[in-house]
Design an enzyme around this catalytic site. Structure first.
Site, PDB file in Angstrom:
ATOM      1  N   HIS A 131       0.837  -1.207   0.000  1.00 37.11           N
ATOM      2  CA  HIS A 131       0.000   0.000   0.000  1.00 37.11           C
ATOM      3  C   HIS A 131       0.874   1.259   0.000  1.00 37.11           C
ATOM      4  O   HIS A 131       0.680   2.171  -0.821  1.00 37.11           O
ATOM      5  CB  HIS A 131      -0.910  -0.015   1.229  1.00 37.11           C
ATOM      6  CG  HIS A 131      -1.803   1.174   1.344  1.00 37.11           C
ATOM      7  ND1 HIS A 131      -3.097   1.183   0.895  1.00 37.11           N
ATOM      8  CD2 HIS A 131      -1.586   2.418   1.870  1.00 37.11           C
ATOM      9  CE1 HIS A 131      -3.647   2.362   1.126  1.00 37.11           C
ATOM     10  NE2 HIS A 131      -2.746   3.130   1.725  1.00 37.11           N
ATOM     11  N   GLU A 132       1.836   1.291   0.907  1.00 39.05           N
ATOM     12  CA  GLU A 132       2.676   2.482   1.039  1.00 39.05           C
ATOM     13  C   GLU A 132       3.599   2.657  -0.168  1.00 39.05           C
ATOM     14  O   GLU A 132       3.921   3.792  -0.542  1.00 39.05           O
ATOM     15  CB  GLU A 132       3.515   2.404   2.325  1.00 39.05           C
ATOM     16  CG  GLU A 132       2.691   2.440   3.609  1.00 39.05           C
ATOM     17  CD  GLU A 132       1.892   3.725   3.767  1.00 39.05           C
ATOM     18  OE1 GLU A 132       2.321   4.769   3.221  1.00 39.05           O
ATOM     19  OE2 GLU A 132       0.839   3.698   4.409  1.00 39.05           O
ATOM     20  N   HIS A 180       1.944   4.841  -2.738  1.00 35.30           N
ATOM     21  CA  HIS A 180       2.101   6.273  -2.449  1.00 35.30           C
ATOM     22  C   HIS A 180       3.522   6.737  -2.780  1.00 35.30           C
ATOM     23  O   HIS A 180       3.723   7.798  -3.374  1.00 35.30           O
ATOM     24  CB  HIS A 180       1.810   6.550  -0.977  1.00 35.30           C
ATOM     25  CG  HIS A 180       0.386   6.300  -0.567  1.00 35.30           C
ATOM     26  ND1 HIS A 180      -0.684   6.792  -1.276  1.00 35.30           N
ATOM     27  CD2 HIS A 180      -0.138   5.618   0.492  1.00 35.30           C
ATOM     28  CE1 HIS A 180      -1.814   6.425  -0.682  1.00 35.30           C
ATOM     29  NE2 HIS A 180      -1.502   5.711   0.386  1.00 35.30           N
TER      30      HIS A 180
END
Length: 425
Positions: A19-20, A23
């Protein structure tokens, strides 16, 4: 228990890091400085400063990770007046490193008691040098200077031009959306891997694979792999769901199956064995779904299963919103840990299925337009696009604070409810 703990750490870690990384990747593409990419939480173990300006850290607690983007709400820092630091000044007479940590020292560092700084716009730092309070000295700071924080981690400073808010609206929107998007990709890959481990994907038809076992009722009765069971006691069965639904209630009862083998059709009489399942006795004859082993079908299953599970979870979310809400409909880390124990009993297939399920959950939950979640940030981006200007920093900070408070309260309630559900009652 050890297996469950290790599996939980790995699954949870993969979810958050993937997920990170979404980003991280799109922030870098958008010209936003990612000051830190951390694997794990808590105290720092080791770190490495990359040539891209990002500090990569490994932290003590092996649960997830985070990215720290310049100018984001979780990147607030301030060198308060009175803070003792040491400065390393380069050949260009600009400060290259600012040390605030007692854990490390700078060779030939200039001791300074800070009276003021501007590390975003004009880039300077000033204060009393060597304890001499009769004169305030100001030093220019290099654009790519670093600051050594109290725990010894060295990060690049965050000038205004590389901060999150300085990127275009489209790039900020994509950066916010990239985390949930990566979780969808992770689910697709996990379902594909699960299909490879299983050796194929269920065909969903009435074609069966016969279990090779001395107690297999189907094998003893003469049913063979790739036979199609067209009917059970005259009731037509065109799918695996039809087939299992028709056989399960007939435990220990004489049952006539209509079998199609090639172009021939025949009837076979057998008696399903009764087995306990969830407190009920169900009929079993020793067959499984036929598997499609083609690589194309296996790869396609990643997309189809992700879409099917997404629709299921969206339906469940809608029923929660439109119906009677209950904390039992939600689950936090405690529920994930408890469910991990069940998933590990099914080996790699169970873990991969659980990973895909959680990844889709994380994507959907993060897209809910609650302040502090990715969905809330995306909503603010959309509002900015409509207004053609961003909300004021104070308004946005207030909205985010309310969102954080709501999420913290909800997490506390969910965690306590999970403890009661799984460990007390």
């Amino acid at each position: 228990m050890i297996t469950t703990i290790i599996t939980f750490i790995i699954v949870f870690g993969i979810l958050v890091i993937v997920h990170e990384f979404g980003h991280f990747y799109f922030a870098k593409r958008g010209g936003i400085l990612v000051r830190e990419f951390s694997i794990g939480m808590g105290p720092k173990l080791v770190y490495h400063r990359g040539k891209d300006g990002t500090t990569y850290t490994l932290r003590l607690l092996p649960v997830g990770g985070y990215v720290r983007m310049a100018g984001a709400e979780d990147d607030e820092e301030e060198l308060k007046p009175g803070t003792p630091v040491s400065l390393y000044v380069g050949d260009d007479e600009k400060v290259q490193r600012i040390n605030t940590s007692k854990k490390s020292t700078l060779f030939n560092g200039i001791p300074l008691e800070v009276t003021g700084t501007d590390l975003e716009n004009e880039l300077w730092i000033e204060g009393y040098e060597n304890g001499d309070e009769s004169e305030v000295k100001r030093y220019p700071v290099a654009h790519d200077a670093t600051i050594i924080e109290s725990d010894g981690t060295e990060l690049q400073i965050a000038p205004k031009d590389v901060q999150f808010q300085s990127a275009s609206l489209g790039r900020r929107l994509m950066t916010n959306f990239a985390g949930p998007m990566n979780n969808i990709f992770l689910a697709i890959v996990a379902y594909m891997l699960m299909a490879f481990v299983q050796g194929g994907v269920p065909m969903g038809t009435n074609q069966v694979t016969v279990a090779s076992s001395p107690v297999s009722v189907a094998q003893k009765a003469g049913i063979k792999t790739n036979d199609k069971i067209m009917a059970v006691d005259g009731k037509k069965t065109s799918s695996w769901t039809d087939l299992s639904t028709a056989i399960q209630p007939r435990a220990n009862k004489k049952t006539t199956l209509t079998i199609k083998r090639g172009s021939a059709t025949k009837q076979i009489v057998l008696k399903p064995v009764g087995q306990k399942s969830n407190g009920k006795t169900v009929g079993m004859i020793g067959i499984t779904q036929a598997q499609n082993k083609h690589v194309g079908a296996i790869l396609a299953s990643g997309f189809t299963q992700t879409w099917t599970m997404t629709k299921t979870l969206l339906g469940a979310l809608w029923s929660m919103v439109s119906g009677h809400f209950s904390l039992n409909d939600l689950g936090g880390p405690v529920a994930i840990f408890a469910t991990t124990s069940q998933a590990t009993k099914f080996g790699m297939v169970g873990v991969l299925n659980f990973l895909a399920f959680l990844s889709i959950n994380l994507a959907i939950v993060n897209l809910i337009p609650i302040p502090a979640l990715d969905g809330g940030k995306i909503l603010l981006n959309i509002i900015e696009a409509i207004r053609r200007k961003p909300l004021s920093e104070n308004v946005e900070a207030g909205i985010t604070l309310v969102g954080v408070g709501f999420l913290v309260l909800l997490m506390l309630l969910v965690t306590w409810n999970d403890i009661e559900r799984f460990f007390i009652h």
